[in-house]
Structure formats: structure tokens, C-alpha cells
Design a protein around this motif. Structure first.
Motif, PDB file in Angstrom:
ATOM      1  N   GLU A  82       0.834  -1.189   0.000  1.00 21.57           N
ATOM      2  CA  GLU A  82       0.000   0.000   0.000  1.00 21.57           C
ATOM      3  C   GLU A  82       0.872   1.242   0.000  1.00 21.57           C
ATOM      4  O   GLU A  82       1.987   1.244   0.469  1.00 21.57           O
ATOM      5  N   GLU A  83       0.310   2.330  -0.519  1.00 23.30           N
ATOM      6  CA  GLU A  83       1.033   3.587  -0.513  1.00 23.30           C
ATOM      7  C   GLU A  83       0.891   4.252   0.844  1.00 23.30           C
ATOM      8  O   GLU A  83      -0.046   4.018   1.584  1.00 23.30           O
ATOM      9  N   ASP A  84       1.848   5.135   1.143  1.00 24.72           N
ATOM     10  CA  ASP A  84       1.742   5.951   2.341  1.00 24.72           C
ATOM     11  C   ASP A  84       0.524   6.841   2.243  1.00 24.72           C
ATOM     12  O   ASP A  84       0.198   7.366   1.196  1.00 24.72           O
ATOM     13  N   GLU A  85      -0.108   7.029   3.389  1.00 25.90           N
ATOM     14  CA  GLU A  85      -1.184   8.014   3.432  1.00 25.90           C
ATOM     15  C   GLU A  85      -0.580   9.392   3.284  1.00 25.90           C
ATOM     16  O   GLU A  85       0.446   9.704   3.845  1.00 25.90           O
ATOM     17  N   GLN A 114      -7.258   6.064  -0.591  1.00 20.99           N
ATOM     18  CA  GLN A 114      -7.429   5.492  -1.921  1.00 20.99           C
ATOM     19  C   GLN A 114      -8.549   6.180  -2.691  1.00 20.99           C
ATOM     20  O   GLN A 114      -8.417   6.448  -3.892  1.00 20.99           O
ATOM     21  N   ASP A 153      -3.364   2.533   3.976  1.00 15.81           N
ATOM     22  CA  ASP A 153      -3.668   3.639   3.079  1.00 15.81           C
ATOM     23  C   ASP A 153      -5.145   3.959   3.166  1.00 15.81           C
ATOM     24  O   ASP A 153      -5.981   3.197   2.690  1.00 15.81           O
ATOM     25  N   GLU A 167       2.428   7.956   9.568  1.00 19.05           N
ATOM     26  CA  GLU A 167       1.998   6.605   9.225  1.00 19.05           C
ATOM     27  C   GLU A 167       2.853   5.609   9.986  1.00 19.05           C
ATOM     28  O   GLU A 167       4.062   5.686   9.981  1.00 19.05           O
TER      29      GLU A 167
END
Length: 335
Positions: free
Chosen positions: A193-196, A232, A229, A214
Motif C-alpha cells: 500500500e502507498e503511504d497516506e 485510496q 492507506d 503513518e
């Protein structure tokens, strides 16, 4: 014992990962160079810098209270110097590792008092000099927006923290249940998942209380380190945002382009010098509120991501619960 000598590069390493554009472009280049002699040749503490910054702020309050143009310009200069000194204390604390909870509380409290007094003094002096009662209404508007911004920031921090905490707890329980049920999930199924995006306008106070970073989490089913994340939905709707965000982050500038810092600097530095006090207060209040509404919209989309993720985990939990013996279910495996 010889005092440790810090270099400019070491001071820069103590910068915040991202900050307001006003701080990055107009404050840090000066503050970082003042930190070097202060850290290398004096025993001045971060708390002492906070108090000195506050004293300079009170001098600006007096100048704003006088209200004539020369006093306003002097007040604007003093306010900006006060802010530069205020930015030095955190850098020295991070550089020397001398930060403390009391120091954070002192810095936050003095910052708020300085802002409120400066706003009241500036608006009252212009009312006294011009007789224009609208300056008193602007004082109320200024205080209402400033307080609303900080209350909003704190509440949003609590919401983010609560969502991430619930997901961490649910994933931990899900992993425990998976181990009990003897379920193995292939590593190849993992999708990182990407960083928030932490737009975190929580500078000053909330950079310290709400820059919720995070937290790297172990994915409970895949047993792989990943991050939660909760943006999204926002990223899908505004895909162009990621490129713009990357551009600013490469320069340490956060996406919240009109934060509490710009709010202060426009009103207490630009307005007194340019002479458009009434117009600048209205513009600054509107700008801050617009960005706060944008943050609220963004967090609303995050709650939708949270609900989908939590429901997904809950469904998997129920599937695994069905594989467990009844005595283990009685011990509370469900979410």
C-alpha cells in the motif's frame, strides 16, 4: 570538554520532513543559519528561545496597538523575527535531543497567546484610529476562524488515529485467528500500500500534537510489512494530485498551501506593510476556511476507505472463525 560543533547540513537534517511553504522558503534559510552559532557557542535552551520569541511577539503586539504606519511596519518585522526564533527552538531540540513534553506545551501555549493578542491589538488599533467598526467584526472573525482551525485539526487527528487504531487491532486479531485456524496465505498475493498523504496542516501546535505519522504495520494475513492507506478514494478521484504533491514534497512543502502559518504571516506581516489590513484579514480567513473544508472532504473520503477495509477484514474474520473449534470461538475470536 570541547563543545560539539554542528554544521549546516546537520541542522538541515533536523528540519521537519515537510512544512508550510512560508517556513520552507522564508524562515528556514535564516533560522538554520542562526541555529549554528546558537547551538555551537551558547547554552541557550529551546525553552529560553520560546520565551524570547514570545517577548518579541509581545513587542509586536504593542506596535500593532499603536497602529500608525511606522509602528505597524515595526510590528510586522518584529513578528516575523519572533517566528524565526520560534522555529529555532524546535530545530535545536531535535538537533541536540533536548526536547521535552513541557517544552512542547510551553511553545504551543505561547504561540496561541501571541497570535490572539496580535490579532486583537491590530484590529482594535485600526478601529480606534479610523472609527470603522468593521474592524471589531473582523477581530471576531479572525478569532473564530483561528479557533475553529485548531479545534478542527485536533478532531481530525483523533479521527485518523481512531481509524488506524481500529484497523491495527482488527488485523492483529485476524492474524491470531489465521494462526489458530492454520491458514497460510501465499506471499505473492501481497500488494504493497502507498503511504497516506499526511497533508497535516497541524503546524505549530498540531505539528507537535497531530502530525500523525503513518505507522508501519505488519499485514496480518500476508505477514508482510505494509502501511494503511486510507486515501485510496481521494487518489482515485484526483489522480493529478499525486504529481503535484510529489513536486511540493520534493521541496519539503506540504500540500496544505494556506495553513495557520500563512494565515498569521499574511495578517501580521504582509497586511501591516502593504496597508490592506481589512482586505487581507478577509482573504486570509477565507483561504484558511477553504483549505479546512478541503481537509474535511478528504477525511470524509478516508472514512469510506476505512469502512471498506474494516468490512473486508471483518468478512475474513468470520470466514476464519468458521474453521475454528467451538471452544476457541467462545474465547472471543470475533471482531
Amino acid at each position: 570538554m570541547e563543545r560539539q560543533k554542528y554544521t549546516l547540513e546537520e541542522v538541515k537534517s533536523a528540519y521537519k520532513k515537510k512544512d508550510a511553504w512560508w517556513t520552507v522558503l522564508l524562515v528556514d534559510p535564516v533560522a538554520s543559519r542562526l541555529v549554528i552559532p546558537t547551538a555551537n557557542y551558547t547554552n541557550i535552551t529551546p525553552n529560553q528561545l520560546s520565551i524570547f520569541s514570545f517577548i518579541l511577539g509581545l513587542s509586536a503586539v504593542y506596535c500593532f496597538y499603536l497602529g500608525d504606519y511606522a509602528a505597524l511596519v515595526t510590528g510586522a518585522i518584529l513578528y516575523h523575527i519572533s517566528f524565526i526564533v520560534d522555529c529555532m527552538d524546535g530545530k535545536i531540540a531535535r538537533l541536540k535531543g533536548t526536547g521535552s513534553s513541557f517544552g512542547v506545551l510551553l511553545d504551543i501555549s505561547l504561540d496561541h497567546i501571541r497570535v490572539v493578542l496580535c490579532g486583537a491589538a491590530l484590529c482594535y488599533s485600526q478601529y480606534r484610529i479610523t472609527g470603522d467598526i468593521s474592524f471589531l467584526y473582523l477581530a471576531y472573525l479572525f478569532l473564530a476562524v483561528y479557533c475553529a482551525r485548531h479545534i478542527n485539526a485536533l478532531n481530525l487527528f483523533k479521527v485518523r488515529r481512531d481509524m488506524r487504531g481500529k484497523l491495527r487491532k482488527a488485523r492483529k486479531k485476524l492474524r491470531k485467528t489465521a494462526i489458530e485456524a492454520g491458514v497460510i496465505v501465499e506471499e505473492s498475493e501481497a500488494k504493497p500500500e502507498e503511504d497516506e498523504d499526511n497533508h497535516q496542516d497541524e503546524e505549530e501546535s498540531l505539528d507537535q500534537i497531530a502530525a500523525p505519522k503513518e505507522v508501519e504495520e505488519e499485514d496480518d494475513l500476508l505477514q508482510k510489512k505494509k502501511k494503511i492507506d486510507l486515501q485510496q478514494g481521494f487518489k482515485k478521484r484526483f489522480s493529478f494530485y499525486l504529481g503535484i504533491r510529489e513536486f511540493f514534497l520534493n521541496r519539503r512543502i506540504r500540500m496544505h498551501l494556506f495553513s495557520g502559518i500563512e494565515f498569521q504571516m499574511f495578517i501580521f506581516v504582509l497586511a501591516p506593510i502593504l496597508g490592506f489590513i481589512k482586505e487581507t484579514i478577509i482573504f486570509s480567513c477565507a483561504g484558511l476556511l477553504i483549505f479546512e473544508v478541503a481537509i474535511l472532504y478528504k477525511i470524509w473520503l478516508s472514512t469510506k476507505d476505512f469502512e471498506r477495509e474494516f468490512s473486508r477484514i471483518k468478512e475474513k474474520q468470520m470466514e476464519l472463525d468458521a474453521l475454528l473449534p467451538e471452544e476457541e470461538l467462545e474465547n472471543g475470536s470475533t471482531i
